[in-house]
Design an enzyme around this catalytic site. Structure first.
Site, mmCIF file in Angstrom:
data_model
loop_
_atom_site.group_PDB
_atom_site.id
_atom_site.type_symbol
_atom_site.label_atom_id
_atom_site.label_comp_id
_atom_site.label_asym_id
_atom_site.label_seq_id
_atom_site.Cartn_x
_atom_site.Cartn_y
_atom_site.Cartn_z
ATOM 1 N N CYS A 131 0.810 -1.232 0.000
ATOM 2 C CA CYS A 131 0.000 0.000 0.000
ATOM 3 C C CYS A 131 0.840 1.279 0.000
ATOM 4 O O CYS A 131 0.589 2.201 -0.774
ATOM 5 C CB CYS A 131 -0.945 -0.006 1.194
ATOM 6 S SG CYS A 131 -0.166 -0.557 2.718
ATOM 7 N N HIS A 244 -2.971 6.369 4.472
ATOM 8 C CA HIS A 244 -1.557 6.496 4.838
ATOM 9 C C HIS A 244 -1.030 7.852 4.381
ATOM 10 O O HIS A 244 -1.367 8.319 3.287
ATOM 11 C CB HIS A 244 -0.709 5.432 4.113
ATOM 12 C CG HIS A 244 -0.949 4.016 4.549
ATOM 13 N ND1 HIS A 244 -1.683 3.659 5.655
ATOM 14 C CD2 HIS A 244 -0.488 2.841 4.018
ATOM 15 C CE1 HIS A 244 -1.683 2.337 5.776
ATOM 16 N NE2 HIS A 244 -0.969 1.816 4.790
#
Ligand code: A2P
Length: 338
Positions: A131, A244
Site C-alpha cells: 500500500c 496512509h
C-alpha cells in the site's frame, strides 16, 4: 459485452470488503461473483449490487469456472491457493506480499507500469504492490520520467486498517479504554497503538529494517523498472483508521522546481495536487479516506542539496493502496487480455 466470473478471496476482510464495493462502484463487468473466506464465515451473507450473496468456504476446487480471482486473505493462503486457481484457468490479482518479488510475476500499478500486466501469462498471477509503495510511485513516476530520481528518502505514517479489521477494532477499543481510565488491551501490535506511534511495521530483518521498509525499497525499484534508484524508508504505524501519509524526499539528476513538480503532477493520472500552504491546504488522511486519488502537497525545495524536493503524499490505503489498484488491474486484464 464480455463479463467475467470473479472470485474475491478474503471477502469478509477489510480489503475484501472494499474490493466488493469498488467492483460495484466501477461497474466492473461481473457475470457471477464468488465470495470466499474461512470456515468462520460460513452462514454469513454479503451484499453485492443489492443482492445478498452467501460467503463460501475457500477450497481447492473453488476456482473452477472462475476467470479473475482477487486475493486478500493473507500470504500463506495466496501461496497455497493462487497457483491452484491459476492451474484452473483463473488469473489471480494477489494483494499479499507472497509473489511480489518473484522475477517472472508482474508487480503492477496501472498508472506506472500497465504494460507489465501482459506478463500474467507467465504464471497466471499478477501481484498488487504494498500500500505505501503504490501511493508513492503514483506520485513519483512522472517526476522520474522528467528528471530521473536518483534517491528517495521516505517516512510513512500508516493507518491501522492496513493490518485488517482486528486492528481497526484494537485502536477503537484502546482509545475507548484509555479515555475511561482503563488499561488498554494490546493484542494485534507489539505495543499500545492508541495515542502512540510505532516505528515497527511487520517484523525486523537482519539489516535492522522492518519487512515493510524493505518492501518499499525493493518494490519501488521493480515497479519503476529501475534498480539504480536508491531508496531508504522508515515506516511508522500511527493511530489513524484510514489513509496512509508519507513524507517523501527525492534527489533528482536534473534540477526541477517545486512549481514544475506541481504542474507535472497536476496532469498525472491518479494524482490530485492539494498545495496552498497560505490557505492551510495540504493533503490529510481525513480527507483522503474513502477517495480514489493520491493527494500530494507541501511540495518544496530541499535546500540542503542541489537537486532536492520534499513532498507530502496521502492516499486511502484500502482503496488505491489495495482494492482499487487490484480492480484497476482486473479492468485492464478484462479489456485487453481475456
Ligand atoms: P474470515 O473472516 O472468515 O476469517 P482482515 O485482513 O481484515 O483480517 O481479513 C482477512 C480475510 O482473510 C478475511 O476475509 C478472512 O476470512 C480471510 N481468511 C483468513 N484466513 C483464511 C483461511 N484460512 N481461508 C480463507 N479465508 C481466510
Amino acid at each position: 459485452m464480455k463479463s467475467f466470473c470473479v472470485a474475491v478471496v478474503g471477502a469478509t476482510g477489510a480489503v475484501g470488503n472494499e474490493m466488493i464495493k469498488i467492483l460495484e462502484e466501477r461497474n466492473f463487468p461481473v457475470g457471477e461473483i464468488k465470495l470466499l473466506a474461512s470456515e468462520r464465515s460460513l452462514g454469513k451473507n454479503l451484499e453485492y449490487k443489492g443482492k445478498s450473496i452467501p460467503v463460501e468456504v475457500l477450497k481447492e476446487d473453488s476456482f473452477t469456472g472462475v476467470q479473475i480471482g482477487l486475493f486478500s486473505a493473507g500470504g500463506s493462503i495466496s501461496e497455497k491457493f493462487a497457483p491452484l486457481a491459476a492451474q484452473a484457468g483463473c488469473v489471480v490479482v494477489d494483494n499479499t506480499s507472497a509473489f511480489r518479488m518473484v522475477p517472472d510475476i508482474p508487480l503492477v500499478v496501472p498508472e506506472v507500469n500497465p504494460e507489465a500486466i501482459a506478463l500474467y501469462k507467465n504464471r497466471g498471477i499478477i501481484a498488487n504492490p504494498n500500500c505505501s509503495t503504490i501511493q508513492m510511485v503514483v506520485a513519483l513516476k512522472p517526476i522520474h520520467d522528467a528528471v530521473r530520481i536518483k534517491r528517495i528518502v521516505v517516512s510513512t505514517y500508516q493507518a491501522v486498517s492496513g493490518t485488517g479489521k482486528k486492528a481497526v477494532d484494537e485502536l477503537m477499543n484502546q482509545t475507548r479504554a484509555l479515555l475511561s481510565f482503563q488499561d488498554p488491551v494490546v493484542k494485534v501490535y507489539p505495543h499500545q497503538i492508541a495515542f502512540n506511534c510505532l516505528p515497527q511495521i511487520d517484523v525486523f530483518v537482519d539489516n535492522g529494517y522492518t519487512k515493510e521498509e524493505m518492501k518499499m525499497i525493493n518494490e519501488t525499484k521493480k515497479i519503476m523498472n529501475d534498480p539504480s534508484i536508491a531508496v531508504t524508508a522508515t515506516t511508522v504505524r500511527v493511530p489513524v483508521f484510514y489513509a496512509h501519509s508519507e513524507s517523501v524526499n527525492i534527489e533528482t539528476e536534473k534540477k526541477i522546481t517545486p512549481q514544475e513538480v506541481r504542474d507535472l503532477l497536476a496532469k498525472a493520472p491518479g494524482v490530485t495536487v492539494v498545495d496552498d500552504p497560505q490557505q492551510r491546504l495540504y493533503p490529510m488522511a481525513i480527507h483522503a479516506a474513502g477517495k480514489d486519488g493520491t493527494f500530494v502537497g507541501r511540495i518544496r525545495e530541499d535546500e540542503s542539496i542541489p537537486n532536492g524536493i520534499n513532498m507530502w503524499v496521502v492516499s486511502d490505503n484500502l482503496r488505491k493502496g489495495a482494492a482499487l489498484n487490484a480492480v484497476q488491474i482486473a479492468e485492464i486484464l478484462g479489456k485487453d487480455y481475456l
